[in-house]
Design a protein around this motif. Structure first.
Motif, PDB file in Angstrom:
ATOM      1  N   GLU A 152      61.716  76.343  62.568  1.00 20.59           N
ATOM      2  CA  GLU A 152      60.949  77.487  62.105  1.00 20.59           C
ATOM      3  C   GLU A 152      60.649  77.419  60.609  1.00 20.59           C
ATOM      4  OE1 GLU A 152      59.618  80.563  63.658  1.00 20.59           O
ATOM      5  OE2 GLU A 152      59.555  78.888  65.036  1.00 20.59           O
ATOM      6  N   ILE A 153      61.588  76.894  59.828  1.00 20.91           N
ATOM      7  CA  ILE A 153      61.389  76.834  58.381  1.00 20.91           C
ATOM      8  C   ILE A 153      60.814  75.486  57.948  1.00 20.91           C
ATOM      9  CG2 ILE A 153      63.196  78.516  57.937  1.00 20.91           C
ATOM     10  CD1 ILE A 153      65.061  76.239  57.196  1.00 20.91           C
ATOM     11  N   GLY A 154      60.598  74.569  58.905  1.00 19.40           N
ATOM     12  CA  GLY A 154      59.952  73.301  58.594  1.00 19.40           C
ATOM     13  C   GLY A 154      60.793  72.321  57.817  1.00 19.40           C
ATOM     14  N   ARG A 155      62.091  72.273  58.123  1.00 16.38           N
ATOM     15  CA  ARG A 155      62.972  71.305  57.475  1.00 16.38           C
ATOM     16  C   ARG A 155      63.258  70.143  58.432  1.00 16.38           C
ATOM     17  NH1 ARG A 155      61.663  72.119  53.155  1.00 16.38           N
ATOM     18  NH2 ARG A 155      62.807  73.026  51.430  1.00 16.38           N
ATOM     19  N   ASN A 156      63.570  68.985  57.870  1.00 14.71           N
ATOM     20  CA  ASN A 156      63.862  67.800  58.684  1.00 14.71           C
ATOM     21  C   ASN A 156      64.890  68.121  59.766  1.00 14.71           C
ATOM     22  OD1 ASN A 156      62.619  66.835  56.266  1.00 14.71           O
ATOM     23  ND2 ASN A 156      63.321  64.789  56.806  1.00 14.71           N
ATOM     24  N   PRO A 157      64.716  67.554  60.952  1.00 16.94           N
ATOM     25  CA  PRO A 157      63.693  66.574  61.344  1.00 16.94           C
ATOM     26  C   PRO A 157      62.375  67.213  61.801  1.00 16.94           C
ATOM     27  CG  PRO A 157      65.207  66.910  63.148  1.00 16.94           C
ATOM     28  CD  PRO A 157      65.696  67.781  62.029  1.00 16.94           C
ATOM     29  N   PHE A 158      62.160  68.476  61.420  1.00 14.74           N
ATOM     30  CA  PHE A 158      61.009  69.220  61.941  1.00 14.74           C
ATOM     31  C   PHE A 158      59.973  69.567  60.866  1.00 14.74           C
ATOM     32  CE2 PHE A 158      64.830  70.650  64.381  1.00 14.74           C
ATOM     33  CZ  PHE A 158      64.534  70.021  65.578  1.00 14.74           C
ATOM     34  N   ASP A 159      59.848  68.750  59.820  1.00 10.18           N
ATOM     35  CA  ASP A 159      58.885  69.082  58.759  1.00 10.18           C
ATOM     36  C   ASP A 159      57.501  68.507  59.076  1.00 10.18           C
ATOM     37  OD1 ASP A 159      59.700  66.453  58.386  1.00 10.18           O
ATOM     38  OD2 ASP A 159      59.416  66.521  56.225  1.00 10.18           O
ATOM     39  N   ILE A 160      57.105  68.644  60.315  1.00  8.49           N
ATOM     40  CA  ILE A 160      55.838  68.095  60.802  1.00  8.49           C
ATOM     41  C   ILE A 160      54.608  68.754  60.154  1.00  8.49           C
ATOM     42  CG2 ILE A 160      54.407  67.808  62.872  1.00  8.49           C
ATOM     43  CD1 ILE A 160      56.740  65.897  62.705  1.00  8.49           C
ATOM     44  N   PRO A 161      54.584  70.071  59.899  1.00  6.74           N
ATOM     45  CA  PRO A 161      53.369  70.661  59.312  1.00  6.74           C
ATOM     46  C   PRO A 161      53.011  70.110  57.932  1.00  6.74           C
ATOM     47  CG  PRO A 161      54.730  72.363  60.296  1.00  6.74           C
ATOM     48  CD  PRO A 161      55.554  71.107  60.296  1.00  6.74           C
ATOM     49  N   GLU A 162      54.016  69.615  57.171  1.00 11.77           N
ATOM     50  CA  GLU A 162      53.735  69.048  55.850  1.00 11.77           C
ATOM     51  C   GLU A 162      53.659  67.522  55.921  1.00 11.77           C
ATOM     52  OE1 GLU A 162      56.235  70.588  52.749  1.00 11.77           O
ATOM     53  OE2 GLU A 162      56.526  72.463  53.817  1.00 11.77           O
ATOM     54  N   ALA A 163      54.668  66.885  56.493  1.00 12.93           N
ATOM     55  CA  ALA A 163      54.714  65.438  56.734  1.00 12.93           C
ATOM     56  C   ALA A 163      53.977  64.638  55.664  1.00 12.93           C
ATOM     57  CB  ALA A 163      54.132  65.146  58.111  1.00 12.93           C
ATOM     58  N   PRO A 164      54.496  64.576  54.431  1.00 14.14           N
ATOM     59  CA  PRO A 164      53.747  63.952  53.335  1.00 14.14           C
ATOM     60  C   PRO A 164      53.369  62.493  53.563  1.00 14.14           C
ATOM     61  CG  PRO A 164      56.018  64.480  52.689  1.00 14.14           C
ATOM     62  CD  PRO A 164      55.782  65.134  53.985  1.00 14.14           C
ATOM     63  N   THR A 165      54.139  61.749  54.346  1.00 17.03           N
ATOM     64  CA  THR A 165      53.777  60.351  54.587  1.00 17.03           C
ATOM     65  C   THR A 165      52.686  60.204  55.630  1.00 17.03           C
ATOM     66  OG1 THR A 165      55.561  60.170  56.230  1.00 17.03           O
ATOM     67  CG2 THR A 165      56.072  59.517  53.972  1.00 17.03           C
ATOM     68  N   GLU A 166      52.315  61.319  56.279  1.00 12.64           N
ATOM     69  CA  GLU A 166      51.303  61.255  57.325  1.00 12.64           C
ATOM     70  C   GLU A 166      50.031  62.023  56.960  1.00 12.64           C
ATOM     71  OE1 GLU A 166      53.052  62.636  60.974  1.00 12.64           O
ATOM     72  OE2 GLU A 166      54.954  61.662  60.523  1.00 12.64           O
ATOM     73  N   ILE A 167      50.182  63.262  56.493  1.00 12.07           N
ATOM     74  CA  ILE A 167      49.016  64.116  56.253  1.00 12.07           C
ATOM     75  C   ILE A 167      49.043  64.725  54.844  1.00 12.07           C
ATOM     76  CG2 ILE A 167      48.490  64.636  58.659  1.00 12.07           C
ATOM     77  CD1 ILE A 167      50.090  67.197  58.424  1.00 12.07           C
ATOM     78  N   VAL A 168      49.460  63.931  53.871  1.00 12.94           N
ATOM     79  CA  VAL A 168      49.477  64.288  52.445  1.00 12.94           C
ATOM     80  C   VAL A 168      50.467  65.424  52.180  1.00 12.94           C
ATOM     81  CG1 VAL A 168      48.113  64.832  50.408  1.00 12.94           C
ATOM     82  CG2 VAL A 168      47.059  63.608  52.324  1.00 12.94           C
ATOM     83  N   ALA A 169      50.077  66.651  52.486  1.00 12.42           N
ATOM     84  CA  ALA A 169      51.000  67.795  52.377  1.00 12.42           C
ATOM     85  C   ALA A 169      50.648  68.859  53.403  1.00 12.42           C
ATOM     86  CB  ALA A 169      50.977  68.377  50.977  1.00 12.42           C
ATOM     87  N   GLY A 170      49.809  68.487  54.352  1.00  4.88           N
ATOM     88  CA  GLY A 170      49.469  69.414  55.426  1.00  4.88           C
ATOM     89  C   GLY A 170      48.696  70.621  54.946  1.00  4.88           C
ATOM     90  N   TYR A 171      49.088  71.786  55.430  1.00  4.67           N
ATOM     91  CA  TYR A 171      48.345  73.028  55.199  1.00  4.67           C
ATOM     92  C   TYR A 171      48.197  73.382  53.723  1.00  4.67           C
ATOM     93  CZ  TYR A 171      53.087  74.810  54.653  1.00  4.67           C
ATOM     94  OH  TYR A 171      54.374  74.993  54.239  1.00  4.67           O
ATOM     95  N   GLN A 172      49.069  72.871  52.846  1.00  2.84           N
ATOM     96  CA  GLN A 172      49.024  73.254  51.432  1.00  2.84           C
ATOM     97  C   GLN A 172      48.386  72.177  50.541  1.00  2.84           C
ATOM     98  OE1 GLN A 172      53.025  73.854  50.098  1.00  2.84           O
ATOM     99  NE2 GLN A 172      53.709  71.818  50.719  1.00  2.84           N
ATOM    100  N   THR A 173      47.757  71.183  51.147  1.00  2.00           N
ATOM    101  CA  THR A 173      47.200  70.063  50.383  1.00  2.00           C
ATOM    102  C   THR A 173      46.243  70.517  49.287  1.00  2.00           C
ATOM    103  OG1 THR A 173      47.418  68.561  52.256  1.00  2.00           O
ATOM    104  CG2 THR A 173      45.850  67.938  50.544  1.00  2.00           C
ATOM    105  N   GLU A 174      45.375  71.474  49.573  1.00  3.56           N
ATOM    106  CA  GLU A 174      44.331  71.878  48.629  1.00  3.56           C
ATOM    107  C   GLU A 174      44.738  73.018  47.696  1.00  3.56           C
ATOM    108  OE1 GLU A 174      41.684  70.285  48.143  1.00  3.56           O
ATOM    109  OE2 GLU A 174      41.508  69.005  49.900  1.00  3.56           O
ATOM    110  N   TYR A 175      45.987  73.459  47.776  1.00  7.25           N
ATOM    111  CA  TYR A 175      46.398  74.601  46.958  1.00  7.25           C
ATOM    112  C   TYR A 175      46.952  74.140  45.614  1.00  7.25           C
ATOM    113  CZ  TYR A 175      45.616  77.960  50.658  1.00  7.25           C
ATOM    114  OH  TYR A 175      45.014  78.764  51.589  1.00  7.25           O
TER     115      TYR A 175
END
Length: 347
Positions: A229-252
């Motif tokens: 729920e809080i997006g911490r390993n092993p569940f930090d998929i929404p950010e996943a910096p090695t895959e999708i830069v920083a996810g939902y917060q990339t442009e902020y």
């Protein structure tokens, strides 16, 4: 309740009118909000770095102020002074509102958390349901930010956040429902009070009936689902910096990034507050004031999340969804049924 206490200190008496109630509630909310904001300010720029450095045998911040504590001020000035960049083609209303939605969804959740020493804003009969409901609003902010950024990586992060939250929020709530079966109430103060009774005594040491001891399986399930729920390993998929830069917060950037970062840590501590309340006796503890024990418990949960962040590798998105739907969901319902059977037999 804290508003009533403040009303008495201000001389409003016990029968406060609408204006007096509003003033007392506003001051109480300001106090609780600042307690959590100060806690988050310490955790985000400083404690997170120091804890991660300790796990990875590094030094971390130690140059700005004693023990590096003034990095909190330095980071605030650095981030807030940066230019606020709005991407071309961004959906401006949604882009602007997303960080605010995420922050306030966490702050409102603390309104029903009993922190000890009379520090609680409200104690409704549906307190546990309320805190889950407002915390889940953060998912809306994640989707808004990902969609409104006009960035494919941000959009992927928002979609991942929705998939993850749906997959793990159900097990989280079902596991919490097993605690409700024990207490027979959704009221947060009742849940805390029910854990005050002694469970057993060993060598003169009395073990309280915290639900982490009564039902350790549910406690472990809840801790795992809370990580998702809080997006911490092993569940930090929404950010996943090695895959999708920083996810939902990339442009902020600038103040919007600060709000996103603040929301992340507020939700970590809100998760810790829920765990402390329904599994660890809330603010209960010997000798020290309740608020001190409450802070110790939520910081202990924070330490666990930082350990997971440093030590546990990230799952793939397909693995995460499979674990949520085929593993956690099944186990949470099994725990619920088993708890209902045990309570039914005992009662």
């Amino acid at each position: 309740m804290l508003p009533e206490t403040i009303g008495e200190l201000l001389g409003f008496g016990t029968n406060m009118g609408p204006l007096e109630t509003f003033v007392a509630a506003l001051i109480a909310a300001f106090i609780v909000g600042n307690i959590m904001l100060i806690t988050t300010a310490i955790a985000g720029p400083w404690a997170k770095r120091k804890i991660t450095a300790a796990f990875t045998d590094r030094i971390a911040v130690n140059r700005v102020g004693p023990f590096g504590l003034l990095i909190i001020v330095a980071d605030a000035v650095r981030l807030l002074s940066k230019e606020l960049i709005i991407p071309d083609g961004a959906d401006r209303p949604a882009f602007d509102l997303a960080p605010i939605v995420m922050v306030f969804s966490a702050l409102i959740g603390f309104a029903v958390i009993p922190m000890g020493s009379g520090i609680q804003l409200a104690d409704p009969e549906v307190g546990l349901a309320f805190v889950f409901a407002v915390a889940s609003i953060a998912s809306v902010g994640l989707v808004m930010g990902g969609y409104a950024s006009n960035n494919k990586y941000s959009f992927l992060g928002g979609l991942r956040a929705v998939a993850q939250n749906i997959a793990y929020e159900i097990p989280l709530i079902v596991t919490a429902a097993s605690v409700v079966i024990f207490t027979g109430s959704l009221r947060m103060s009742t849940i805390v009070n029910m854990q005050a009774e002694p469970l057993f005594t060993v060598f003169g040491l009395t073990v309280p009936s915290w639900y982490a001891f009564v039902n350790p399986f549910a406690f472990v399930l809840f801790m795992a689902a809370n990580l998702a729920e809080i997006g911490r390993n092993p569940f930090d998929i929404p950010e996943a910096p090695t895959e999708i830069v920083a996810g939902y917060q990339t442009e902020y950037s600038s103040v919007y990034f600060v709000l996103m970062y603040l929301a992340e840590f507020l939700h970590i501590f809100l998760g810790g507050a829920i765990i402390a309340t329904i599994f660890l006796g809330g603010p209960a503890g010997p000798i020290l004031p309740g608020i001190v024990w409450f802070m110790i418990k939520i910081w202990a949960v924070f330490l666990f999340t930082q350990w997971a962040r440093s030590a546990v590798p990230r799952l793939r998105i397909d693995q995460l969804i499979e674990i949520g739907w085929k593993g956690m969901l099944v186990l949470s319902f099994a725990n619920l049924v088993l708890t209902a059977v045990i309570v039914g037999v005992i009662v």
